[in-house]
Write a protein that holds these residues in place. Structure first.
Motif, PDB file in Angstrom:
ATOM      1  N   ARG A   3       0.865  -1.084  -0.140  1.00  0.00           N
ATOM      2  CA  ARG A   3       0.121  -0.012   0.130  1.00  0.00           C
ATOM      3  C   ARG A   3       0.939   1.276  -0.056  1.00  0.00           C
ATOM      4  O   ARG A   3       1.709   1.360   0.958  1.00  0.00           O
ATOM      5  CB  ARG A   3      -1.078  -0.060   1.369  1.00  0.00           C
ATOM      6  N   ALA A   4       0.648   2.034  -0.871  1.00  0.00           N
ATOM      7  CA  ALA A   4       1.278   3.616  -1.045  1.00  0.00           C
ATOM      8  C   ALA A   4       0.266   4.571  -1.258  1.00  0.00           C
ATOM      9  O   ALA A   4      -0.886   4.324  -1.424  1.00  0.00           O
ATOM     10  CB  ALA A   4       2.421   3.350  -2.177  1.00  0.00           C
ATOM     11  N   THR A   5       0.654   5.671  -1.110  1.00  0.00           N
ATOM     12  CA  THR A   5      -0.012   6.694  -1.247  1.00  0.00           C
ATOM     13  C   THR A   5      -1.178   6.788  -2.564  1.00  0.00           C
ATOM     14  O   THR A   5      -0.236   6.725  -3.601  1.00  0.00           O
ATOM     15  CB  THR A   5       0.238   8.204  -0.925  1.00  0.00           C
ATOM     16  N   SER A   6      -2.178   6.820  -2.566  1.00  0.00           N
ATOM     17  CA  SER A   6      -2.970   6.604  -3.923  1.00  0.00           C
ATOM     18  C   SER A   6      -4.011   7.888  -3.892  1.00  0.00           C
ATOM     19  O   SER A   6      -4.970   8.145  -4.725  1.00  0.00           O
ATOM     20  CB  SER A   6      -3.836   5.364  -3.921  1.00  0.00           C
TER      21      SER A   6
ATOM     22  N   ASN B 186       3.568   5.871  -5.179  1.00  0.00           N
ATOM     23  CA  ASN B 186       3.771   4.311  -5.864  1.00  0.00           C
ATOM     24  C   ASN B 186       3.752   4.236  -7.132  1.00  0.00           C
ATOM     25  O   ASN B 186       3.464   3.015  -7.733  1.00  0.00           O
ATOM     26  CB  ASN B 186       2.372   3.758  -5.015  1.00  0.00           C
ATOM     27  N   GLY B 187       4.118   5.402  -7.810  1.00  0.00           N
ATOM     28  CA  GLY B 187       4.314   5.347  -9.121  1.00  0.00           C
ATOM     29  C   GLY B 187       3.206   5.424 -10.179  1.00  0.00           C
ATOM     30  O   GLY B 187       3.550   5.529 -11.451  1.00  0.00           O
ATOM     31  N   HIS B 188       1.893   5.545  -9.760  1.00  0.00           N
ATOM     32  CA  HIS B 188       0.594   5.692 -10.524  1.00  0.00           C
ATOM     33  C   HIS B 188       0.391   7.209 -10.496  1.00  0.00           C
ATOM     34  O   HIS B 188       0.863   7.922  -9.759  1.00  0.00           O
ATOM     35  CB  HIS B 188      -0.219   4.822 -10.040  1.00  0.00           C
ATOM     36  N   PHE B 189      -0.615   7.543 -11.532  1.00  0.00           N
ATOM     37  CA  PHE B 189      -1.213   8.808 -11.582  1.00  0.00           C
ATOM     38  C   PHE B 189      -2.594   8.716 -11.367  1.00  0.00           C
ATOM     39  O   PHE B 189      -3.434   7.975 -11.476  1.00  0.00           O
ATOM     40  CB  PHE B 189      -1.157   9.246 -13.074  1.00  0.00           C
TER      41      PHE B 189
ATOM     42  N   GLY C 149       8.725  12.129 -17.572  1.00  0.00           N
ATOM     43  CA  GLY C 149       9.158  12.048 -16.199  1.00  0.00           C
ATOM     44  C   GLY C 149       7.909  11.852 -15.165  1.00  0.00           C
ATOM     45  O   GLY C 149       7.354  10.674 -15.377  1.00  0.00           O
ATOM     46  N   ASP C 150       7.893  12.617 -14.283  1.00  0.00           N
ATOM     47  CA  ASP C 150       6.744  12.279 -13.190  1.00  0.00           C
ATOM     48  C   ASP C 150       5.703  13.351 -13.608  1.00  0.00           C
ATOM     49  O   ASP C 150       4.811  13.337 -12.444  1.00  0.00           O
ATOM     50  CB  ASP C 150       7.451  12.735 -11.628  1.00  0.00           C
ATOM     51  N   ARG C 151       5.353  13.750 -14.723  1.00  0.00           N
ATOM     52  CA  ARG C 151       4.058  14.460 -14.882  1.00  0.00           C
ATOM     53  C   ARG C 151       3.317  13.705 -16.155  1.00  0.00           C
ATOM     54  O   ARG C 151       3.898  13.351 -16.999  1.00  0.00           O
ATOM     55  CB  ARG C 151       4.679  15.766 -15.265  1.00  0.00           C
ATOM     56  N   MET C 152       2.008  13.673 -15.873  1.00  0.00           N
ATOM     57  CA  MET C 152       1.148  13.363 -17.162  1.00  0.00           C
ATOM     58  C   MET C 152       0.324  14.659 -17.358  1.00  0.00           C
ATOM     59  O   MET C 152      -0.193  15.429 -16.635  1.00  0.00           O
ATOM     60  CB  MET C 152       0.141  12.205 -16.559  1.00  0.00           C
TER      61      MET C 152
END
Length: 161
Positions: free
Chosen positions: A24-27, A51-54, A155-158
């Protein structure tokens, strides 16, 4: 027709796998930011969660839904809890097989959402599926994403144009 079923099956199966991380990570969705583009429109910018997701909070038929943005999912996939909160008409007793995943048949109900809105991007008449089990968060899939101008990840932006 069979090819479409197979593509939907693979996409929903992959989406369920991605939505079920082993830890579990921040969602929590970061606030949806809207920025001006060079060509006179406003784009939505999402930051990658730890957690790597958007994630994005949006409106489905006027009700807030927390989404994991899943570019590999064919359709929007709703949890039963989100579908109930929205007031969608479905009964788990009437679920049918809508896909096949790594763990076998995926049961749910295919339906059409009147509108889905993320930031300033609103799409009417969006195909979705309410899934029976295995989904902790609703997925924002291609039935919405393919109807906006562009989706890019750098990178870390969608960015959703």
């Amino acid at each position: 027709m069979f090819r479409g079923f197979v593509v939907t099956t693979l996409a929903i199966g992959a989406a369920i796998g991605f939505a079920m991380p082993s830890h579990r990570a921040t969602s929590r969705a970061a606030p949806v930011r809207q920025v001006d583009t060079d060509y006179g429109t406003r784009a939505i910018v999402l930051d990658r969660a730890d957690n790597g997701h958007f994630y994005a909070d949006g409106q489905v038929n006027g009700h807030t839904v927390h989404f994991l943005v899943d570019t590999g999912a064919t359709d929007i996939a709703l949890t039963k809890a989100d579908a109930q909160a929205i007031g969608l008409d479905f009964s788990p007793a009437n679920f049918t097989v809508v896909a096949r995943g790594a763990n076998g048949d995926v049961r749910g109900k295919v339906l059409e959402l009147a509108s889905v809105q993320i930031g300033n991007k609103e799409v009417d008449g969006v195909r979705a599926v309410v899934l029976d089990d295995g989904l902790d968060v609703s997925l924002l899939g291609q039935s919405f994403l393919q109807r906006v101008a562009a989706v890019t990840i750098a990178g870390d932006r969608m960015t959703i144009d």
